[in-house]
Design a protein around this motif. Sequence first.
Motif, PDB file in Angstrom:
ATOM      1  N   UNK A 146       0.944  -1.272  -0.095  1.00 21.70           N
ATOM      2  CA  UNK A 146      -0.142  -0.187   0.134  1.00 21.70           C
ATOM      3  C   UNK A 146       0.930   1.165  -0.033  1.00 21.70           C
ATOM      4  N   UNK A 147       0.525   2.168  -0.683  1.00 22.80           N
ATOM      5  CA  UNK A 147       1.189   3.488  -0.855  1.00 22.80           C
ATOM      6  C   UNK A 147       1.311   4.259   0.519  1.00 22.80           C
ATOM      7  N   UNK A 148       2.283   4.783   0.761  1.00 21.81           N
ATOM      8  CA  UNK A 148       2.225   5.735   1.867  1.00 21.81           C
ATOM      9  C   UNK A 148       1.335   6.778   2.047  1.00 21.81           C
ATOM     10  N   UNK A 149       0.932   7.295   1.113  1.00 21.92           N
ATOM     11  CA  UNK A 149      -0.102   8.448   0.947  1.00 21.92           C
ATOM     12  C   UNK A 149      -1.404   7.703   1.476  1.00 21.92           C
ATOM     13  N   UNK A 150      -1.499   6.546   1.311  1.00 23.51           N
ATOM     14  CA  UNK A 150      -2.771   6.007   1.561  1.00 23.51           C
ATOM     15  C   UNK A 150      -2.880   5.654   3.134  1.00 23.51           C
ATOM     16  N   UNK A 151      -1.565   5.175   3.849  1.00 23.35           N
ATOM     17  CA  UNK A 151      -1.547   5.114   5.153  1.00 23.35           C
ATOM     18  C   UNK A 151      -1.742   6.414   5.748  1.00 23.35           C
ATOM     19  N   UNK A 152      -1.310   7.651   5.092  1.00 23.90           N
ATOM     20  CA  UNK A 152      -1.448   8.754   5.681  1.00 23.90           C
ATOM     21  C   UNK A 152      -2.986   9.300   5.585  1.00 23.90           C
ATOM     22  N   UNK A 153      -3.637   8.899   4.790  1.00 23.33           N
ATOM     23  CA  UNK A 153      -4.933   9.320   4.396  1.00 23.33           C
ATOM     24  C   UNK A 153      -5.701   8.663   5.653  1.00 23.33           C
TER      25      UNK A 153
END
Length: 99
Positions: free
Chosen positions: A1-8
């Motif tokens: 999973x992309x890091x920005x998705x974790x941040x989201x």
Amino acid sequence: MSKYLNLLGLAFRAKKVSLGEENIIQDIRSKQATLVLIASDASENTKKKLTDKCQSYEVPYRVVGTRDEISHALGKHDRVAAAIKDEGFTKKFLQLIND
């Protein structure tokens, strides 16, 4: 999973994200939205409505991921867009998305 998705997911749990087309447009108008994320597979109509609104209010936006990826990151079903309402999160998102 992309890091920005974790941040989201993190931003959502921190209550710094608004969902739903009407809420997002309201947040753009009221200058609360600092960044709008739109799924690459959102309908053309939705994309146009949100990108036009972002451009007229000078709110940055990015077309990212798919509705499934965004929905999964939020723990919600069928989400095609999200507005970030926090300067710090926005800076980090732009950093991660542009990398």
